[in-house]
Design a protein around this motif. Structure first.
Motif, PDB file in Angstrom:
ATOM      1  N   ARG A  17     -19.519 -18.962   6.115  1.00 54.47           N
ATOM      2  CA  ARG A  17     -18.673 -19.332   5.182  1.00 54.47           C
ATOM      3  C   ARG A  17     -19.241 -20.495   4.096  1.00 54.47           C
ATOM      4  O   ARG A  17     -19.027 -20.352   3.086  1.00 54.47           O
ATOM      5  CB  ARG A  17     -17.340 -20.045   5.727  1.00 54.47           C
ATOM      6  CG  ARG A  17     -16.063 -20.534   5.034  1.00 54.47           C
ATOM      7  CD  ARG A  17     -15.042 -20.804   5.819  1.00 54.47           C
ATOM      8  NE  ARG A  17     -15.294 -22.049   6.692  1.00 54.47           N
ATOM      9  CZ  ARG A  17     -15.507 -22.000   7.943  1.00 54.47           C
ATOM     10  NH1 ARG A  17     -15.568 -20.977   8.720  1.00 54.47           N
ATOM     11  NH2 ARG A  17     -15.566 -23.042   8.726  1.00 54.47           N
ATOM     12  N   VAL A  20     -21.599 -18.917   1.589  1.00 55.79           N
ATOM     13  CA  VAL A  20     -20.738 -17.995   0.693  1.00 55.79           C
ATOM     14  C   VAL A  20     -20.350 -18.692  -0.387  1.00 55.79           C
ATOM     15  O   VAL A  20     -20.332 -18.692  -1.674  1.00 55.79           O
ATOM     16  CB  VAL A  20     -19.726 -16.865   1.318  1.00 55.79           C
ATOM     17  CG1 VAL A  20     -18.811 -16.388   0.414  1.00 55.79           C
ATOM     18  CG2 VAL A  20     -20.509 -15.806   2.132  1.00 55.79           C
ATOM     19  N   GLY A  21     -19.675 -20.007   0.204  1.00 49.11           N
ATOM     20  CA  GLY A  21     -18.885 -20.850  -0.634  1.00 49.11           C
ATOM     21  C   GLY A  21     -19.749 -21.384  -1.687  1.00 49.11           C
ATOM     22  O   GLY A  21     -19.398 -21.779  -2.810  1.00 49.11           O
ATOM     23  N   LEU A  24     -20.959 -18.851  -4.416  1.00 47.83           N
ATOM     24  CA  LEU A  24     -19.556 -18.848  -5.150  1.00 47.83           C
ATOM     25  C   LEU A  24     -19.497 -20.052  -6.269  1.00 47.83           C
ATOM     26  O   LEU A  24     -19.091 -19.809  -7.459  1.00 47.83           O
ATOM     27  CB  LEU A  24     -18.296 -18.451  -4.494  1.00 47.83           C
ATOM     28  CG  LEU A  24     -18.391 -17.085  -3.690  1.00 47.83           C
ATOM     29  CD1 LEU A  24     -16.927 -16.954  -2.966  1.00 47.83           C
ATOM     30  CD2 LEU A  24     -18.495 -15.935  -4.688  1.00 47.83           C
ATOM     31  N   GLU A 102     -17.454  -8.305   6.050  1.00 50.60           N
ATOM     32  CA  GLU A 102     -16.636  -8.576   5.054  1.00 50.60           C
ATOM     33  C   GLU A 102     -16.442 -10.084   4.676  1.00 50.60           C
ATOM     34  O   GLU A 102     -15.891 -10.509   3.661  1.00 50.60           O
ATOM     35  CB  GLU A 102     -14.911  -8.203   5.309  1.00 50.60           C
ATOM     36  CG  GLU A 102     -15.020  -6.636   5.111  1.00 50.60           C
ATOM     37  CD  GLU A 102     -13.322  -5.933   5.280  1.00 50.60           C
ATOM     38  OE1 GLU A 102     -12.507  -6.783   4.913  1.00 50.60           O
ATOM     39  OE2 GLU A 102     -13.418  -4.903   5.529  1.00 50.60           O
ATOM     40  N   ASP A 103     -17.073 -10.995   5.770  1.00 50.06           N
ATOM     41  CA  ASP A 103     -17.040 -12.301   5.609  1.00 50.06           C
ATOM     42  C   ASP A 103     -18.316 -13.085   5.139  1.00 50.06           C
ATOM     43  O   ASP A 103     -18.686 -14.093   4.908  1.00 50.06           O
ATOM     44  CB  ASP A 103     -16.683 -12.903   6.895  1.00 50.06           C
ATOM     45  CG  ASP A 103     -17.880 -12.776   8.084  1.00 50.06           C
ATOM     46  OD1 ASP A 103     -18.452 -11.718   8.061  1.00 50.06           O
ATOM     47  OD2 ASP A 103     -17.970 -13.906   8.810  1.00 50.06           O
ATOM     48  N   GLY A 119     -15.554  -7.608   0.736  1.00 49.23           N
ATOM     49  CA  GLY A 119     -16.345  -8.898   0.935  1.00 49.23           C
ATOM     50  C   GLY A 119     -16.025  -9.839  -0.281  1.00 49.23           C
ATOM     51  O   GLY A 119     -15.535  -9.436  -1.269  1.00 49.23           O
ATOM     52  N   PRO A 120     -16.737 -11.090  -0.037  1.00 49.10           N
ATOM     53  CA  PRO A 120     -16.311 -12.031  -1.276  1.00 49.10           C
ATOM     54  C   PRO A 120     -16.963 -11.947  -2.554  1.00 49.10           C
ATOM     55  O   PRO A 120     -16.814 -12.414  -3.470  1.00 49.10           O
ATOM     56  CB  PRO A 120     -17.016 -13.285  -0.379  1.00 49.10           C
ATOM     57  CG  PRO A 120     -18.070 -12.943   0.386  1.00 49.10           C
ATOM     58  CD  PRO A 120     -17.566 -11.435   1.096  1.00 49.10           C
ATOM     59  N   THR A 125     -12.101  -9.524  -6.098  1.00 47.81           N
ATOM     60  CA  THR A 125     -11.690 -10.959  -5.800  1.00 47.81           C
ATOM     61  C   THR A 125     -11.613 -11.956  -6.892  1.00 47.81           C
ATOM     62  O   THR A 125     -10.938 -12.939  -6.743  1.00 47.81           O
ATOM     63  CB  THR A 125     -12.713 -11.490  -4.612  1.00 47.81           C
ATOM     64  OG1 THR A 125     -14.003 -11.557  -5.354  1.00 47.81           O
ATOM     65  CG2 THR A 125     -13.052 -10.589  -3.507  1.00 47.81           C
ATOM     66  N   ASN A 127     -13.872 -13.293  -8.206  1.00 49.16           N
ATOM     67  CA  ASN A 127     -15.117 -14.257  -8.252  1.00 49.16           C
ATOM     68  C   ASN A 127     -16.359 -13.949  -8.427  1.00 49.16           C
ATOM     69  O   ASN A 127     -17.319 -14.696  -8.581  1.00 49.16           O
ATOM     70  CB  ASN A 127     -15.028 -15.002  -6.702  1.00 49.16           C
ATOM     71  CG  ASN A 127     -13.805 -15.598  -6.242  1.00 49.16           C
ATOM     72  OD1 ASN A 127     -13.298 -16.291  -7.356  1.00 49.16           O
ATOM     73  ND2 ASN A 127     -13.265 -15.631  -5.168  1.00 49.16           N
ATOM     74  N   TRP A 128     -16.678 -12.625  -8.604  1.00 50.73           N
ATOM     75  CA  TRP A 128     -18.173 -12.221  -8.848  1.00 50.73           C
ATOM     76  C   TRP A 128     -18.111 -10.829  -9.926  1.00 50.73           C
ATOM     77  O   TRP A 128     -18.252  -9.965  -9.911  1.00 50.73           O
ATOM     78  CB  TRP A 128     -18.499 -11.418  -7.425  1.00 50.73           C
ATOM     79  CG  TRP A 128     -20.180 -11.516  -7.506  1.00 50.73           C
ATOM     80  CD1 TRP A 128     -20.738 -10.425  -7.729  1.00 50.73           C
ATOM     81  CD2 TRP A 128     -20.828 -12.609  -7.252  1.00 50.73           C
ATOM     82  NE1 TRP A 128     -22.109 -10.877  -7.503  1.00 50.73           N
ATOM     83  CE2 TRP A 128     -22.056 -12.041  -7.448  1.00 50.73           C
ATOM     84  CE3 TRP A 128     -20.738 -14.072  -7.086  1.00 50.73           C
ATOM     85  CZ2 TRP A 128     -23.380 -13.133  -7.242  1.00 50.73           C
ATOM     86  CZ3 TRP A 128     -21.834 -14.814  -6.666  1.00 50.73           C
ATOM     87  CH2 TRP A 128     -23.126 -14.295  -6.898  1.00 50.73           C
TER      88      TRP A 128
END
Length: 288
Positions: A17, A20-21, A24, A102-103, A119-120, A125, A127-128
Protein backbone atom coordinates in the motif's frame (compact mmCIF):
# COMPACT_ATOMS: atom_id res chain seq x y z
CA UNK A 1 22.29 3.38 7.08
CA UNK A 2 21.61 1.33 3.95
CA UNK A 3 18.01 0.40 3.25
CA UNK A 4 16.66 -2.86 1.81
CA UNK A 5 14.92 -3.70 -1.43
CA UNK A 6 12.69 -6.72 -0.97
CA UNK A 7 11.26 -9.35 -3.27
CA UNK A 8 7.76 -8.15 -4.14
CA UNK A 9 6.31 -11.51 -3.06
CA UNK A 10 7.58 -10.84 0.49
CA UNK A 11 6.02 -7.40 0.90
CA UNK A 12 3.40 -7.02 3.59
CA UNK A 13 0.03 -5.54 2.70
CA UNK A 14 1.10 -2.31 4.34
CA UNK A 15 4.32 -2.21 2.31
CA UNK A 16 2.40 -2.76 -0.91
CA UNK A 17 0.00 0.00 0.00
CA UNK A 18 2.81 2.42 0.83
CA UNK A 19 4.68 1.72 -2.40
CA UNK A 20 1.57 2.18 -4.54
CA UNK A 21 0.65 5.32 -2.61
CA UNK A 22 4.07 6.89 -3.18
CA UNK A 23 3.99 6.06 -6.90
CA UNK A 24 0.54 7.60 -7.24
CA UNK A 25 1.70 10.72 -5.41
CA UNK A 26 4.59 11.15 -7.87
CA UNK A 27 2.10 10.76 -10.70
CA UNK A 28 -0.22 13.40 -9.23
CA UNK A 29 2.62 15.89 -8.94
CA UNK A 30 3.92 15.30 -12.48
CA UNK A 31 7.21 13.86 -11.26
CA UNK A 32 6.43 10.39 -12.56
CA UNK A 33 5.87 11.67 -16.08
CA UNK A 34 9.26 13.38 -15.92
CA UNK A 35 10.82 9.95 -15.39
CA UNK A 36 8.94 8.66 -18.42
CA UNK A 37 10.31 11.51 -20.52
CA UNK A 38 13.86 10.80 -19.40
CA UNK A 39 13.66 7.18 -20.49
CA UNK A 40 12.17 8.12 -23.85
CA UNK A 41 14.88 10.74 -24.38
CA UNK A 42 17.68 8.25 -23.77
CA UNK A 43 16.14 5.21 -25.43
CA UNK A 44 18.31 4.91 -28.52
CA UNK A 45 19.33 1.95 -30.66
CA UNK A 46 22.51 0.80 -32.41
CA UNK A 47 21.62 2.60 -35.61
CA UNK A 48 20.92 5.95 -33.97
CA UNK A 49 23.53 8.67 -34.18
CA UNK A 50 25.39 10.04 -31.20
CA UNK A 51 26.10 8.78 -27.70
CA UNK A 52 24.11 5.74 -26.57
CA UNK A 53 23.83 5.24 -22.80
CA UNK A 54 20.56 3.60 -21.72
CA UNK A 55 20.25 0.60 -24.06
CA UNK A 56 22.35 -1.51 -26.42
CA UNK A 57 25.50 -0.24 -24.72
CA UNK A 58 27.81 -1.14 -21.82
CA UNK A 59 26.21 1.55 -19.66
CA UNK A 60 22.82 -0.21 -19.79
CA UNK A 61 23.33 -1.53 -16.25
CA UNK A 62 24.91 1.48 -14.49
CA UNK A 63 22.56 3.92 -16.27
CA UNK A 64 19.51 2.05 -15.02
CA UNK A 65 21.05 1.68 -11.55
CA UNK A 66 21.30 5.47 -11.31
CA UNK A 67 17.83 5.86 -12.83
CA UNK A 68 16.39 3.53 -10.17
CA UNK A 69 18.17 5.48 -7.46
CA UNK A 70 16.74 8.77 -8.72
CA UNK A 71 13.24 7.28 -8.74
CA UNK A 72 13.69 5.71 -5.31
CA UNK A 73 14.84 9.04 -3.87
CA UNK A 74 11.69 10.66 -5.18
CA UNK A 75 9.55 7.91 -3.65
CA UNK A 76 11.33 8.29 -0.31
CA UNK A 77 10.67 12.02 -0.31
CA UNK A 78 7.00 11.06 -0.26
CA UNK A 79 7.45 8.22 2.25
CA UNK A 80 10.89 7.52 3.77
CA UNK A 81 9.92 3.90 4.48
CA UNK A 82 9.41 3.03 0.79
CA UNK A 83 11.94 1.22 -1.37
CA UNK A 84 11.63 -0.28 -4.86
CA UNK A 85 10.79 -3.99 -4.64
CA UNK A 86 12.05 -6.46 -7.22
CA UNK A 87 10.26 -9.01 -9.38
CA UNK A 88 12.08 -12.31 -9.86
CA UNK A 89 10.54 -13.25 -13.19
CA UNK A 90 12.24 -16.67 -13.20
CA UNK A 91 10.10 -17.58 -10.19
CA UNK A 92 6.90 -15.53 -10.35
CA UNK A 93 6.33 -16.31 -13.99
CA UNK A 94 2.58 -16.55 -14.50
CA UNK A 95 -0.34 -14.08 -14.58
CA UNK A 96 -1.46 -15.70 -11.29
CA UNK A 97 1.57 -14.35 -9.41
CA UNK A 98 0.81 -12.04 -6.48
CA UNK A 99 2.58 -9.28 -8.37
CA UNK A 100 -0.52 -8.83 -10.50
CA UNK A 101 -2.92 -8.55 -7.56
CA UNK A 102 -5.61 -5.87 -7.49
CA UNK A 103 -3.86 -4.21 -4.55
CA UNK A 104 -0.53 -3.95 -6.35
CA UNK A 105 0.27 -3.90 -10.08
CA UNK A 106 -3.18 -4.91 -11.32
CA UNK A 107 -3.76 -7.51 -14.00
CA UNK A 108 -3.58 -8.07 -17.72
CA UNK A 109 -5.14 -5.91 -20.40
CA UNK A 110 -8.55 -6.84 -21.77
CA UNK A 111 -8.98 -8.32 -25.23
CA UNK A 112 -9.19 -5.84 -28.06
CA UNK A 113 -7.60 -2.65 -26.81
CA UNK A 114 -5.39 -4.28 -24.09
CA UNK A 115 -6.59 -1.79 -21.49
CA UNK A 116 -5.77 -2.73 -17.89
CA UNK A 117 -9.03 -2.85 -15.96
CA UNK A 118 -7.93 -3.81 -12.43
CA UNK A 119 -5.66 -2.42 -9.76
CA UNK A 120 -4.59 1.08 -8.73
CA UNK A 121 -3.12 1.87 -12.16
CA UNK A 122 -6.27 1.13 -14.13
CA UNK A 123 -7.52 4.14 -16.08
CA UNK A 124 -10.96 3.83 -14.49
CA UNK A 125 -9.56 4.80 -11.08
CA UNK A 126 -8.81 8.25 -12.43
CA UNK A 127 -5.30 8.18 -10.97
CA UNK A 128 -3.26 6.84 -13.90
CA UNK A 129 -3.65 8.72 -17.16
CA UNK A 130 -0.94 8.18 -19.77
CA UNK A 131 0.27 11.62 -20.84
CA UNK A 132 3.74 10.87 -22.16
CA UNK A 133 4.27 8.16 -24.74
CA UNK A 134 4.30 6.95 -28.30
CA UNK A 135 0.53 6.50 -28.61
CA UNK A 136 -2.38 8.81 -27.91
CA UNK A 137 -4.24 6.27 -25.77
CA UNK A 138 -4.62 7.55 -22.19
CA UNK A 139 -4.74 4.16 -20.48
CA UNK A 140 -2.20 1.58 -19.36
CA UNK A 141 -2.02 -1.48 -21.63
CA UNK A 142 -0.67 -5.03 -21.20
CA UNK A 143 -0.75 -8.20 -23.23
CA UNK A 144 0.66 -11.01 -21.10
CA UNK A 145 2.50 -13.63 -23.11
CA UNK A 146 1.46 -12.12 -26.47
CA UNK A 147 -1.16 -14.82 -27.30
CA UNK A 148 -0.93 -14.11 -31.04
CA UNK A 149 2.73 -15.16 -30.97
CA UNK A 150 3.24 -16.74 -27.53
CA UNK A 151 6.32 -15.96 -25.52
CA UNK A 152 7.30 -17.16 -22.03
CA UNK A 153 9.17 -15.35 -19.28
CA UNK A 154 12.90 -16.14 -18.96
CA UNK A 155 13.94 -19.31 -17.15
CA UNK A 156 16.70 -19.77 -14.57
CA UNK A 157 18.72 -21.54 -17.27
CA UNK A 158 18.40 -18.59 -19.64
CA UNK A 159 19.44 -16.21 -16.89
CA UNK A 160 22.44 -18.43 -16.08
CA UNK A 161 23.50 -18.14 -19.73
CA UNK A 162 24.16 -14.49 -18.92
CA UNK A 163 25.51 -14.74 -15.39
CA UNK A 164 28.00 -17.47 -16.30
CA UNK A 165 29.83 -15.08 -18.62
CA UNK A 166 32.64 -13.63 -16.50
CA UNK A 167 33.50 -10.71 -18.80
CA UNK A 168 31.38 -7.58 -18.39
CA UNK A 169 31.12 -6.58 -22.07
CA UNK A 170 32.94 -6.74 -25.38
CA UNK A 171 33.34 -4.93 -28.70
CA UNK A 172 31.52 -3.71 -30.69
CA UNK A 173 29.82 -2.63 -27.42
CA UNK A 174 26.25 -2.86 -28.71
CA UNK A 175 23.41 -5.35 -29.27
CA UNK A 176 25.58 -7.48 -31.57
CA UNK A 177 28.30 -8.22 -28.98
CA UNK A 178 28.61 -12.00 -29.00
CA UNK A 179 30.17 -12.29 -25.56
CA UNK A 180 29.80 -10.35 -22.34
CA UNK A 181 27.46 -10.44 -19.36
CA UNK A 182 25.84 -7.09 -20.14
CA UNK A 183 24.52 -7.92 -23.59
CA UNK A 184 23.36 -11.38 -22.52
CA UNK A 185 21.48 -9.97 -19.55
CA UNK A 186 20.00 -7.18 -21.65
CA UNK A 187 18.90 -10.05 -23.87
CA UNK A 188 20.01 -9.45 -27.46
CA UNK A 189 20.68 -12.51 -29.62
CA UNK A 190 21.05 -13.36 -33.31
CA UNK A 191 18.29 -15.96 -33.23
CA UNK A 192 15.01 -15.65 -35.12
CA UNK A 193 11.44 -15.38 -33.91
CA UNK A 194 10.90 -15.04 -30.18
CA UNK A 195 14.40 -16.40 -29.68
CA UNK A 196 15.67 -12.93 -30.55
CA UNK A 197 14.84 -11.79 -27.01
CA UNK A 198 16.10 -13.21 -23.75
CA UNK A 199 16.21 -12.12 -20.11
CA UNK A 200 15.56 -8.37 -19.71
CA UNK A 201 14.21 -7.95 -23.24
CA UNK A 202 11.95 -10.97 -23.02
CA UNK A 203 10.26 -9.65 -19.89
CA UNK A 204 9.30 -6.47 -21.72
CA UNK A 205 7.94 -8.58 -24.58
CA UNK A 206 5.98 -10.84 -22.21
CA UNK A 207 4.24 -7.99 -20.38
CA UNK A 208 3.53 -6.27 -23.69
CA UNK A 209 1.43 -3.17 -24.15
CA UNK A 210 3.23 -0.06 -22.99
CA UNK A 211 6.17 -2.12 -21.73
CA UNK A 212 7.29 -2.30 -25.37
CA UNK A 213 9.60 0.56 -26.31
CA UNK A 214 10.92 3.74 -24.78
CA UNK A 215 7.71 4.64 -22.97
CA UNK A 216 7.81 1.41 -20.92
CA UNK A 217 8.13 3.42 -17.69
CA UNK A 218 4.42 4.24 -17.99
CA UNK A 219 3.87 0.76 -16.53
CA UNK A 220 5.02 0.82 -12.88
CA UNK A 221 6.10 -2.82 -13.16
CA UNK A 222 9.07 -1.41 -15.10
CA UNK A 223 10.73 -0.48 -11.81
CA UNK A 224 10.28 -3.92 -10.26
CA UNK A 225 11.65 -5.52 -13.41
CA UNK A 226 14.73 -3.31 -13.45
CA UNK A 227 15.28 -3.73 -9.72
CA UNK A 228 15.68 -7.46 -10.38
CA UNK A 229 18.03 -6.77 -13.30
CA UNK A 230 20.06 -4.63 -10.92
CA UNK A 231 20.02 -7.40 -8.30
CA UNK A 232 21.35 -9.86 -10.90
CA UNK A 233 24.16 -7.44 -11.75
CA UNK A 234 24.90 -6.93 -8.04
CA UNK A 235 25.26 -10.69 -7.48
CA UNK A 236 27.37 -11.02 -10.63
CA UNK A 237 29.67 -8.30 -9.33
CA UNK A 238 30.07 -10.16 -6.03
CA UNK A 239 30.98 -13.39 -7.84
CA UNK A 240 33.32 -11.65 -10.29
CA UNK A 241 35.11 -8.96 -8.25
CA UNK A 242 37.93 -8.64 -10.77
CA UNK A 243 35.59 -8.21 -13.75
CA UNK A 244 35.00 -4.48 -13.85
CA UNK A 245 32.94 -2.40 -16.24
CA UNK A 246 34.21 -2.33 -19.81
CA UNK A 247 35.37 -0.43 -21.77
CA UNK A 248 37.79 0.90 -19.19
CA UNK A 249 38.88 3.73 -21.50
CA UNK A 250 37.15 5.40 -24.46
CA UNK A 251 37.37 3.35 -27.69
CA UNK A 252 40.12 4.67 -29.94
CA UNK A 253 39.09 6.74 -32.98
CA UNK A 254 38.04 4.53 -35.85
CA UNK A 255 37.27 1.51 -33.65
CA UNK A 256 33.92 0.06 -32.61
CA UNK A 257 32.00 2.32 -30.28
CA UNK A 258 33.98 5.49 -30.91
CA UNK A 259 31.87 8.40 -29.69
CA UNK A 260 28.95 6.05 -29.09
CA UNK A 261 29.60 4.45 -25.70
CA UNK A 262 30.60 5.58 -22.22
CA UNK A 263 33.89 4.37 -20.71
CA UNK A 264 34.29 3.49 -17.04
CA UNK A 265 35.00 7.01 -15.82
CA UNK A 266 32.98 9.01 -18.34
CA UNK A 267 29.76 10.81 -17.47
CA UNK A 268 26.41 9.13 -18.20
CA UNK A 269 23.89 11.80 -19.29
CA UNK A 270 21.67 13.22 -17.95
CA UNK A 271 23.61 12.91 -14.68
CA UNK A 272 27.10 13.89 -13.63
CA UNK A 273 27.73 10.27 -12.68
CA UNK A 274 30.04 7.65 -14.20
CA UNK A 275 29.76 3.84 -14.31
CA UNK A 276 32.59 3.71 -11.77
CA UNK A 277 30.61 5.95 -9.40
CA UNK A 278 27.71 3.49 -9.19
CA UNK A 279 29.67 0.25 -9.25
CA UNK A 280 29.20 -0.12 -5.49
CA UNK A 281 25.78 0.32 -3.91
CA UNK A 282 25.82 -1.44 -0.54
CA UNK A 283 26.38 1.84 1.29
CA UNK A 284 23.01 3.00 -0.10
CA UNK A 285 20.87 -0.13 -0.44
CA UNK A 286 21.03 -3.89 -0.34
CA UNK A 287 18.80 -6.73 -1.52
CA UNK A 288 16.93 -9.08 0.77
Amino acid sequence: MAYTRKNQRDLTRAERRKFVGAVLELKRGGVYDDFVRTHIDYYSADGDAGLRVAHMAPSFLPWHRQYLLEFERSLREVDPTVTVPYWDWTRDNTPAASLWGEDFMGGNGRRGDLRVMTGPFAYATGNWTIRVGVTDRPFLTRNFGNPANPIALPTKKELAWATNDRVYDSAPWNSTSRTGFRNKLEGWTRASGNGRWLNHNRVHRWVGGLMLGGAAVNDPVFWLHHAFVDLVWSRWQAKNPKSAYLPATPPKPGTAGTGRVVARRERMPPWNVTPADVAAHHHIYRYA
